[in-house]
Scaffold this motif. Structure first.
Motif, PDB file in Angstrom:
ATOM      1  N   SER A 108       0.795  -1.223   0.000  1.00 36.80           N
ATOM      2  CA  SER A 108       0.000   0.000   0.000  1.00 36.80           C
ATOM      3  C   SER A 108       0.833   1.280   0.000  1.00 36.80           C
ATOM      4  N   ALA A 109       2.061   1.238   0.504  1.00 35.37           N
ATOM      5  CA  ALA A 109       2.892   2.434   0.606  1.00 35.37           C
ATOM      6  C   ALA A 109       4.113   2.322  -0.300  1.00 35.37           C
ATOM      7  N   ARG A 110       4.524   3.442  -0.830  1.00 34.06           N
ATOM      8  CA  ARG A 110       5.781   3.480  -1.568  1.00 34.06           C
ATOM      9  C   ARG A 110       6.946   3.543  -0.569  1.00 34.06           C
ATOM     10  N   LEU A 111       8.128   3.140  -1.006  1.00 31.40           N
ATOM     11  CA  LEU A 111       9.256   2.959  -0.091  1.00 31.40           C
ATOM     12  C   LEU A 111      10.424   3.847  -0.460  1.00 31.40           C
ATOM     13  N   ALA A 112      11.029   4.438   0.567  1.00 32.69           N
ATOM     14  CA  ALA A 112      12.223   5.264   0.370  1.00 32.69           C
ATOM     15  C   ALA A 112      13.241   4.905   1.445  1.00 32.69           C
ATOM     16  N   ALA A 113      14.511   4.863   1.074  1.00 31.28           N
ATOM     17  CA  ALA A 113      15.567   4.545   2.042  1.00 31.28           C
ATOM     18  C   ALA A 113      16.846   5.244   1.636  1.00 31.28           C
ATOM     19  N   ALA A 114      17.638   5.606   2.632  1.00 30.00           N
ATOM     20  CA  ALA A 114      18.922   6.272   2.377  1.00 30.00           C
ATOM     21  C   ALA A 114      20.028   5.569   3.135  1.00 30.00           C
ATOM     22  N   CYS A 115      21.240   5.610   2.548  1.00 33.11           N
ATOM     23  CA  CYS A 115      22.435   5.118   3.224  1.00 33.11           C
ATOM     24  C   CYS A 115      22.229   3.662   3.690  1.00 33.11           C
ATOM     25  N   VAL A 158      18.245   6.972  -6.864  1.00 33.97           N
ATOM     26  CA  VAL A 158      17.729   6.071  -7.892  1.00 33.97           C
ATOM     27  C   VAL A 158      16.259   5.799  -7.594  1.00 33.97           C
ATOM     28  N   SER A 159      15.414   6.081  -8.574  1.00 30.58           N
ATOM     29  CA  SER A 159      13.985   5.777  -8.459  1.00 30.58           C
ATOM     30  C   SER A 159      13.673   4.585  -9.354  1.00 30.58           C
ATOM     31  N   SER A 160      12.991   3.598  -8.790  1.00 31.27           N
ATOM     32  CA  SER A 160      12.663   2.393  -9.541  1.00 31.27           C
ATOM     33  C   SER A 160      11.314   1.867  -9.068  1.00 31.27           C
ATOM     34  N   GLY A 161      10.309   1.944  -9.936  1.00 30.36           N
ATOM     35  CA  GLY A 161       8.980   1.528  -9.517  1.00 30.36           C
ATOM     36  C   GLY A 161       8.467   2.425  -8.408  1.00 30.36           C
ATOM     37  N   HIS A 162       7.996   1.826  -7.342  1.00 31.74           N
ATOM     38  CA  HIS A 162       7.519   2.580  -6.188  1.00 31.74           C
ATOM     39  C   HIS A 162       8.576   2.635  -5.090  1.00 31.74           C
ATOM     40  N   ARG A 163       9.847   2.628  -5.494  1.00 21.03           N
ATOM     41  CA  ARG A 163      10.950   2.674  -4.544  1.00 21.03           C
ATOM     42  C   ARG A 163      11.939   3.760  -4.952  1.00 21.03           C
ATOM     43  N   VAL A 164      12.474   4.447  -3.966  1.00 21.16           N
ATOM     44  CA  VAL A 164      13.556   5.390  -4.222  1.00 21.16           C
ATOM     45  C   VAL A 164      14.631   5.166  -3.174  1.00 21.16           C
ATOM     46  N   THR A 165      15.881   5.080  -3.616  1.00 19.88           N
ATOM     47  CA  THR A 165      17.003   4.862  -2.708  1.00 19.88           C
ATOM     48  C   THR A 165      18.011   5.989  -2.887  1.00 19.88           C
ATOM     49  N   ALA A 166      18.749   6.271  -1.815  1.00 18.30           N
ATOM     50  CA  ALA A 166      19.742   7.341  -1.831  1.00 18.30           C
ATOM     51  C   ALA A 166      21.063   6.816  -1.303  1.00 18.30           C
ATOM     52  N   GLY A 167      22.142   7.510  -1.633  1.00 21.60           N
ATOM     53  CA  GLY A 167      23.487   7.041  -1.302  1.00 21.60           C
ATOM     54  C   GLY A 167      23.889   7.289   0.134  1.00 21.60           C
TER      55      GLY A 167
END
Length: 319
Positions: A108-115, A158-167
């Protein structure tokens, strides 16, 4: 926009605070300037009632993760900076519980993460078959631990689908600004200006190449050989002989450890050396080009701009 910010025990203080500060600043600026932007409702959630940061500060947990709807579930970093502390942290009961909650919430939720937060998403299997980035100095560990992830560790976001990741580390700022930008590009620009944050599309300018190579003996031997011959033309046959491996083995190991070919890594070392000389010597770009194996300054200048982007603005790249 409703955002759940997941705080696990030992969360990286700066990461958690930065994410929350960006959303708070966005709300304050939107109200002050009377922008027609819905507020960012950031809630700190967890899998335990009591959480302390890496610096020992208590974190107020509003509720359990996944118990209320959210547009985004944000995972800041754990305060683990090296593999010897990160590996046991990923095996903790609360991290395993967080992975379970993340899998359930991903419907149900999009995902974001860093480091280091990207490791938590990957541990939950939620980055498999997606493009992602991570902390540059842990890219080797990430690549070996999560081979199903399409790692692009030179990128900051980097955004991919419903996910975004950071360095790495302060990419928490880049990630939070990216989330603001999805609602209002104008507001994101204002927040960046108030916080004095420049655009940083790449991590390449910050990578210490020999730090990465030391994680594998074969790659380290190749790195030592390459550093001593940066001014010479590159020969894969000579490189493999010096490293004590076949060409195929060397290429495969380089791909496994660093995610790049031997030649691409040599180019990284040349760029690293050229940047050092530009900053610390009075040699011309043409002279430096010859010292790092390029025929002319035009080739080196182009390569520097391609690989480092805006990070070269203060260097001597005049013709």
């Amino acid at each position: 926009m409703k955002l759940d910010v997941l705080a696990l025990d030992g969360v990286f203080d700066t990461g958690l605070s930065t994410v929350l500060d960006v959303f708070t600043t966005a709300n304050e600026l939107a109200a002050m300037l009377q922008l027609d932007v819905p507020p960012f409702q950031a809630t700190v959630v967890g899998v335990r009632k009591r959480v302390r940061t890496a610096q020992g500060l208590a974190v107020p947990i509003a509720r359990a993760v996944g118990t209320a709807p959210a547009d985004w579930l944000v995972v800041p970093a754990l305060g683990c900076k090296m593999p010897e502390t990160l590996e046991p942290a990923l095996s903790r009961a609360d991290v395993r519980d967080a992975c379970t909650a993340l899998r359930a919430s991903s419907e149900s939720a999009r995902l974001a993460a860093a480091c280091i937060g990207t490791f938590v998403l990957a541990e939950a299997g939620l980055l498999d078959h997606h493009k992602a980035t991570t902390t540059w100095w842990l890219a080797t560990m990430f690549r070996q631990r999560y081979p199903a992830v399409q790692l692009e560790d030179s990128r900051m976001l980097v955004s991919s689908g419903h996910r975004v990741t950071a360095g790495a580390a302060l990419s928490h700022v880049d990630m939070a600004l990216w989330l603001v930008r999805q609602v209002s590009p104008e507001l994101a620009t204002l927040v960046a200006r108030y916080l004095i944050v420049d655009s940083r599309p790449s991590q390449s300018a910050y990578v210490i190449s020999d730090h990465l190579s030391h994680s594998d003996p074969l790659v380290e031997r190749f790195e030592r050989w390459a550093r001593g011959r940066l001014a010479d033309g590159f020969s894969l046959d000579e490189a493999a002989l010096a490293a004590g491996a076949s060409k195929r083995t060397l290429a495969r190991r380089m791909q496994q450890v660093l995610g790049k070919s031997p030649l691409s890594y040599v180019q990284d070392l040349r760029v690293e050396r050229a940047v050092h000389l530009l900053k610390t010597s009075d040699k011309s770009l043409e002279q430096i080009a010859g010292m790092v194996g390029y025929a002319d300054g035009v080739t080196l200048r182009t390569l520097l701009r391609q690989r480092l982007g805006r990070g070269v603005r203060e260097m001597r790249l005049e013709a």
